[in-house]
Design an enzyme around this catalytic site. Structure first.
Site, PDB file in Angstrom:
ATOM      1  N   GLU A  45       0.872  -1.368  -0.020  1.00 38.43           N
ATOM      2  CA  GLU A  45      -0.179  -0.027   0.075  1.00 38.43           C
ATOM      3  C   GLU A  45       0.825   1.128  -0.144  1.00 38.43           C
ATOM      4  OE1 GLU A  45      -2.415  -0.420   3.451  1.00 38.43           O
ATOM      5  OE2 GLU A  45      -3.469  -2.297   2.358  1.00 38.43           O
ATOM      6  N   HIS A 136      -5.861  13.407 -24.060  1.00 41.36           N
ATOM      7  CA  HIS A 136      -6.347  12.832 -25.522  1.00 41.36           C
ATOM      8  C   HIS A 136      -7.812  13.196 -25.988  1.00 41.36           C
ATOM      9  CE1 HIS A 136      -6.227   9.582 -27.942  1.00 41.36           C
ATOM     10  NE2 HIS A 136      -7.498   9.116 -27.730  1.00 41.36           N
ATOM     11  N   ASP A 177      -4.304  10.173 -37.783  1.00 38.63           N
ATOM     12  CA  ASP A 177      -5.782   9.680 -37.777  1.00 38.63           C
ATOM     13  C   ASP A 177      -6.650  11.132 -37.714  1.00 38.63           C
ATOM     14  OD1 ASP A 177      -5.661  10.948 -35.003  1.00 38.63           O
ATOM     15  OD2 ASP A 177      -4.994   8.896 -34.460  1.00 38.63           O
ATOM     16  N   LYS A 200      -7.007   5.798 -40.389  1.00 39.77           N
ATOM     17  CA  LYS A 200      -6.557   4.533 -39.786  1.00 39.77           C
ATOM     18  C   LYS A 200      -7.771   3.895 -39.184  1.00 39.77           C
ATOM     19  CE  LYS A 200      -5.198   5.427 -34.932  1.00 39.77           C
ATOM     20  NZ  LYS A 200      -4.451   5.822 -34.171  1.00 39.77           N
ATOM     21  N   ARG A 202      -8.674   0.699 -36.229  1.00 42.89           N
ATOM     22  CA  ARG A 202      -8.255  -0.343 -35.409  1.00 42.89           C
ATOM     23  C   ARG A 202      -8.882  -1.697 -35.487  1.00 42.89           C
ATOM     24  NH1 ARG A 202      -4.058   1.422 -32.120  1.00 42.89           N
ATOM     25  NH2 ARG A 202      -3.774   3.555 -31.622  1.00 42.89           N
ATOM     26  N   ASP A 226       1.276  13.678 -33.394  1.00 40.53           N
ATOM     27  CA  ASP A 226       0.223  13.076 -32.524  1.00 40.53           C
ATOM     28  C   ASP A 226       0.469  13.421 -30.904  1.00 40.53           C
ATOM     29  OD1 ASP A 226      -1.674  11.235 -32.259  1.00 40.53           O
ATOM     30  OD2 ASP A 226      -0.518   9.503 -32.996  1.00 40.53           O
ATOM     31  N   THR A 231       1.982   2.097 -28.572  1.00 40.55           N
ATOM     32  CA  THR A 231       2.744   0.881 -29.332  1.00 40.55           C
ATOM     33  C   THR A 231       4.070   1.233 -30.319  1.00 40.55           C
ATOM     34  OG1 THR A 231       1.063   0.562 -30.809  1.00 40.55           O
ATOM     35  CG2 THR A 231       0.809  -0.746 -28.724  1.00 40.55           C
ATOM     36  N   GLY A 233       2.683   1.728 -33.119  1.00 39.82           N
ATOM     37  CA  GLY A 233       2.316   1.097 -34.372  1.00 39.82           C
ATOM     38  C   GLY A 233       1.624   2.283 -35.242  1.00 39.82           C
TER      39      GLY A 233
HETATM   40  C1  R5P Z   1      -4.745   7.797 -30.984  1.00 41.23           C
HETATM   41  O1  R5P Z   1      -6.031   8.127 -30.899  1.00 41.23           O
HETATM   42  C2  R5P Z   1      -3.775   8.613 -30.597  1.00 41.23           C
HETATM   43  O2  R5P Z   1      -3.872   9.833 -30.900  1.00 41.23           O
HETATM   44  C3  R5P Z   1      -2.490   8.061 -30.985  1.00 41.23           C
HETATM   45  O3  R5P Z   1      -2.446   7.922 -32.289  1.00 41.23           O
HETATM   46  C4  R5P Z   1      -2.358   6.612 -30.450  1.00 41.23           C
HETATM   47  O4  R5P Z   1      -2.874   6.534 -29.311  1.00 41.23           O
HETATM   48  C5  R5P Z   1      -1.046   6.154 -30.472  1.00 41.23           C
HETATM   49  O5  R5P Z   1      -1.087   4.600 -30.252  1.00 41.23           O
HETATM   50  P1  R5P Z   1      -0.013   3.662 -30.885  1.00 41.23           P
HETATM   51  O6  R5P Z   1       1.331   4.128 -30.600  1.00 41.23           O
HETATM   52  O7  R5P Z   1      -0.147   2.580 -30.064  1.00 41.23           O
HETATM   53  O8  R5P Z   1      -0.467   3.491 -32.048  1.00 41.23           O
END
Ligand code: R5P
Length: 319
Positions: A45, A136, A177, A200, A202, A226, A231, A233
């Site tokens: 804790e 975000h 995106d 893009k 998912r 971004d 990740t 990706g």
């Molecule tokens: C998506 O909505 C965010 O703006 C980023 O593009 C996303 O979170 C990036 O995630 P990753 O690096 O896993 O593709």
């Protein structure tokens, strides 16, 4: 000449998420970090002890909700509880990276809205005001019934590319995106560059695929922008798609370097020329890794704290 904060009723505390940034913010403000112990009891804790008087003080707690996400969130809540029970006059949570922000709405049935739950937890713990950067989803600001200053890292990122002279019609700014178009457009305007948008999808969480690139990228230097890299990706697929369409070279930038799993080596092994990020999340040894450039948000957060303390407008920080 700015009024000094030394001997004023202000105390800044931090959890363990980003000690380097907390110290840099204190350096900007010309004061020392408040004394507190944030550790763990033997049963795992979280243990917090505020080691100086905060009665009647304006207090700020700097803590990113980054990995280990749940520990860092609990540290924030428990530090706030300790300050509240120690009669601090006002408590501001300075959250450079606001985690759980991706779960800000239900997309299918029987899902939680975790961002709202986290907002409730922060408010219930006793926070009076939040300062954060590049939420975000901007709607999260409205999940709070207390003031939230959602600052932007875009001026810091764009200033870097301007200094590099990547500014003109040979540059194309790319949104990876549809959700990032407003940010990319504003970035492109600052660099006097054109804009391209990637659509893009998912197929599963944490897996992304490029469907289409809209806009001219051929023979141009591309800069992908971004809000976060998780990740990696999204970034690497965007890089490949743009190069396939004839872009000369690709740079990338993002506010929050989450760098989950193998993302750092994925990016290192990609053809992306440089990745510019900020220090909202502390990443060990990143400065020593070629290809990654870290810009500090300490002056931005320091200025926001300063202005909040003296009840000055923070609007200037949004321009
Ligand atoms: C998506 O909505 C965010 O703006 C980023 O593009 C996303 O979170 C990036 O995630 P990753 O690096 O896993 O593709």
């Amino acid at each position: 000449m700015k009024e000094s904060l030394i001997n004023k009723d202000i105390k800044i505390f931090t959890g363990n998420s980003n000690l380097v940034l907390a110290k840099a913010i204190c350096k900007y403000l010309g004061i020392t970090l408040g004394k507190a112990i944030t550790s763990k009891f033997s049963n795992e804790e979280i243990q917090v002890k505020i080691e100086e008087n905060v009665r009647g003080m304006e207090t700020f707690v700097i803590q990113s909700i980054s990995s280990p996400v749940n520990d860092n969130l609990m540290e924030l809540l428990i530090i706030v509880d300790a300050l509240s029970r120690s009669s601090a006059r006002r408590i501001t949570a300075v959250i450079p990276y606001f985690g759980y922000a991706k779960q800000e709405k239900k997309t299918i049935g029987r899902e939680p809205i975790s961002a709202k739950l986290v907002a409730n937890l922060i408010t219930t713990a006793g926070v009076d005001r939040v300062i954060t950067i590049d939420l975000h989803a901007a709607a999260i600001q409205g999940f709070f019934d207390i003031p939230v200053d959602n600052l932007y890292a875009l001026p810091i990122l764009s200033a870097y590319f301007m200094k590099k002279k990547l500014v003109n019609s040979k540059i194309v700014v790319v949104s990876p995106d549809a959700g990032g178009v407003a940010r990319a457009r504003s970035f492109a305007e600052r660099l006097n560059a054109s804009l391209a948008i990637i659509f893009k999808r998912r197929p599963q969480p944490d897996v992304s695929e490029v469907i289409e690139v809209v806009g001219e990228v051929k023979n141009k230097t591309a800069i992908i922008i971004d809000d976060m890299i998780s990740t990696g990706g999204t970034l690497v697929h965007a890089n490949n798609a743009i190069l396939n369409l004839g872009a000369k070279e690709v740079y990338a930038c993002a506010t929050h370097p989450i760098f989950a799993g193998e993302s750092i080596s994925l990016i290192k092994n990609s053809s992306i020329k440089e990745v510019v990020i900020t220090d909202t999340i502390q990443i060990a040894d990143l400065k020593s890794k070629p290809k990654f450039t870290v810009l500090s948000v300490a002056p931005l957060l320091g200025e926001a704290i300063y202005r909040n303390f003296f009840n000055l407008s923070v609007s200037k920080l949004f321009s």
